[in-house]
Design a protein around this motif. Structure first.
Motif, mmCIF file in Angstrom:
data_model
loop_
_atom_site.group_PDB
_atom_site.id
_atom_site.type_symbol
_atom_site.label_atom_id
_atom_site.label_comp_id
_atom_site.label_asym_id
_atom_site.label_seq_id
_atom_site.Cartn_x
_atom_site.Cartn_y
_atom_site.Cartn_z
ATOM 1 N N PHE A 1 0.837 -1.207 0.000
ATOM 2 C CA PHE A 1 0.000 0.000 0.000
ATOM 3 C C PHE A 1 0.871 1.255 0.000
ATOM 4 C CE2 PHE A 1 -3.145 2.918 2.165
ATOM 5 C CZ PHE A 1 -4.011 3.006 1.089
ATOM 6 N N ALA A 2 1.954 1.242 0.759
ATOM 7 C CA ALA A 2 2.865 2.389 0.794
ATOM 8 C C ALA A 2 3.469 2.649 -0.584
ATOM 9 C CB ALA A 2 3.973 2.156 1.823
ATOM 10 N N ALA A 3 3.862 1.597 -1.284
ATOM 11 C CA ALA A 3 4.428 1.749 -2.624
ATOM 12 C C ALA A 3 3.383 2.315 -3.593
ATOM 13 C CB ALA A 3 4.957 0.409 -3.136
ATOM 14 N N SER B 1 1.428 6.670 -6.935
ATOM 15 C CA SER B 1 0.271 7.437 -7.397
ATOM 16 C C SER B 1 0.441 8.934 -7.195
ATOM 17 C CB SER B 1 -0.982 6.980 -6.645
ATOM 18 O OG SER B 1 -0.923 7.396 -5.289
ATOM 19 N N GLY B 2 1.378 9.321 -6.336
ATOM 20 C CA GLY B 2 1.525 10.720 -5.991
ATOM 21 C C GLY B 2 0.620 11.131 -4.841
ATOM 22 N N PHE B 3 -0.220 10.218 -4.372
ATOM 23 C CA PHE B 3 -1.170 10.530 -3.297
ATOM 24 C C PHE B 3 -0.464 10.693 -1.955
ATOM 25 C CE2 PHE B 3 -4.841 9.950 -0.489
ATOM 26 C CZ PHE B 3 -5.745 10.797 -1.110
ATOM 27 N N GLU C 1 -3.372 -4.164 -12.737
ATOM 28 C CA GLU C 1 -4.134 -3.089 -13.378
ATOM 29 C C GLU C 1 -3.734 -1.733 -12.826
ATOM 30 O OE1 GLU C 1 -8.448 -3.155 -13.240
ATOM 31 O OE2 GLU C 1 -8.385 -5.328 -13.433
ATOM 32 N N TYR C 2 -3.521 -1.686 -11.536
ATOM 33 C CA TYR C 2 -3.274 -0.416 -10.867
ATOM 34 C C TYR C 2 -1.793 -0.045 -10.793
ATOM 35 C CZ TYR C 2 -8.152 -0.525 -9.650
ATOM 36 O OH TYR C 2 -9.508 -0.561 -9.732
ATOM 37 N N VAL C 3 -0.925 -1.023 -10.669
ATOM 38 C CA VAL C 3 0.489 -0.712 -10.473
ATOM 39 C C VAL C 3 1.292 -0.699 -11.767
ATOM 40 C CG1 VAL C 3 0.518 -1.516 -8.103
ATOM 41 C CG2 VAL C 3 1.119 -3.105 -9.920
ATOM 42 N N SER C 4 0.650 -0.946 -12.892
ATOM 43 C CA SER C 4 1.368 -0.992 -14.166
ATOM 44 C C SER C 4 1.986 0.357 -14.521
ATOM 45 C CB SER C 4 0.431 -1.447 -15.284
ATOM 46 O OG SER C 4 -0.583 -0.483 -15.496
ATOM 47 N N ALA D 1 -3.763 8.139 -12.925
ATOM 48 C CA ALA D 1 -5.022 8.657 -12.386
ATOM 49 C C ALA D 1 -5.840 7.535 -11.745
ATOM 50 C CB ALA D 1 -5.827 9.351 -13.480
ATOM 51 N N SER D 2 -5.877 6.373 -12.381
ATOM 52 C CA SER D 2 -6.605 5.231 -11.810
ATOM 53 C C SER D 2 -5.961 4.766 -10.518
ATOM 54 C CB SER D 2 -6.658 4.064 -12.793
ATOM 55 O OG SER D 2 -7.490 4.373 -13.876
ATOM 56 N N LEU D 3 -4.628 4.750 -10.487
ATOM 57 C CA LEU D 3 -3.917 4.353 -9.277
ATOM 58 C C LEU D 3 -4.194 5.351 -8.157
ATOM 59 C CD1 LEU D 3 -1.970 2.553 -7.724
ATOM 60 C CD2 LEU D 3 -0.081 3.843 -8.734
ATOM 61 N N SER D 4 -4.187 6.626 -8.475
ATOM 62 C CA SER D 4 -4.457 7.653 -7.475
ATOM 63 C C SER D 4 -5.877 7.511 -6.927
ATOM 64 C CB SER D 4 -4.260 9.039 -8.073
ATOM 65 O OG SER D 4 -4.442 10.018 -7.092
#
Length: 182
Positions: free
Chosen positions: A50-52, A57-59, A89-92, A97-100
């Motif tokens: 989760f930290a990575a 994501s820049g969040f 899907e999210y970490v690719s 924006a989807s990851l964020s």
């Protein structure tokens, strides 16, 4: 079901941590000494995935701020339990924006502890919805006296370590990943 406005959660329910007994892997996360929610999650060996994702994501920059925030932080095991390919899907890195949004769907505005979520359940007379910073909604209910969350896909999520208070909010350690509805 009634929708609770973000302003209600952020403004009226800004409460301090109540603490509580913590055991197992979540104890490691709760015992971290970081001052902010970001430092706690980033320093926890149970939250490396989760930290990575927060960093990529820049969040993470948002969670460095004053807040307050309440972060529902899934442990590493929660990510390994996802359907194969879901995490990819999210970490690719293709769609930041989807990851964020994915990460922000684990964060609600304000400092909200388990006692506040239980009080709202009583006030609402049953389950209710709360909005996240990612535009997702979480259904809050009580099962066997414990707060249970349900994401937009219907996955039931339990809190492993409640009310890990930090200077800019609360961390609620959870056993599953909260997934956006679409």
């Amino acid at each position: 079901m009634r929708f609770i406005l973000k302003a209600l959660v952020a403004g009226c329910l800004t409460l301090g941590a109540t603490g509580g007994a913590i055991s197992g892997p979540a104890k490691t996360a709760a015992g971290q000494t970081g001052r902010t929610v970001l430092q706690m999650i980033g320093g926890s060996p149970e939250h490396t995935t989760f930290a990575a994702m927060m960093e990529a994501s820049g969040f993470a920059r948002t969670l460095e701020g004053r807040g307050p925030f309440t972060v529902f932080a899934p442990v590493n095991a929660a990510f390994t339990a996802l359907h194969p390919g879901t995490l990819d899907e999210y970490v690719s890195g293709v769609d930041r924006a989807s990851l964020s949004r994915f990460v922000a769907c684990h964060v609600i505005p304000g400092r909200v502890d388990m006692a506040a979520l239980k009080r709202l359940y009583a006030i609402q007379g049953g389950p209710y919805m709360i909005g996240t910073l990612g535009g997702c909604y979480l259904r809050v209910s009580i099962r066997a006296g414990a707060v249970q969350l349900q994401d937009e896909r219907g996955t039931a999520v339990s809190v492993l370590a409640p009310d890990v208070g930090r200077s800019n909010g609360e961390v609620q350690v959870i056993d599953k990943v909260l997934m956006p509805g679409n």
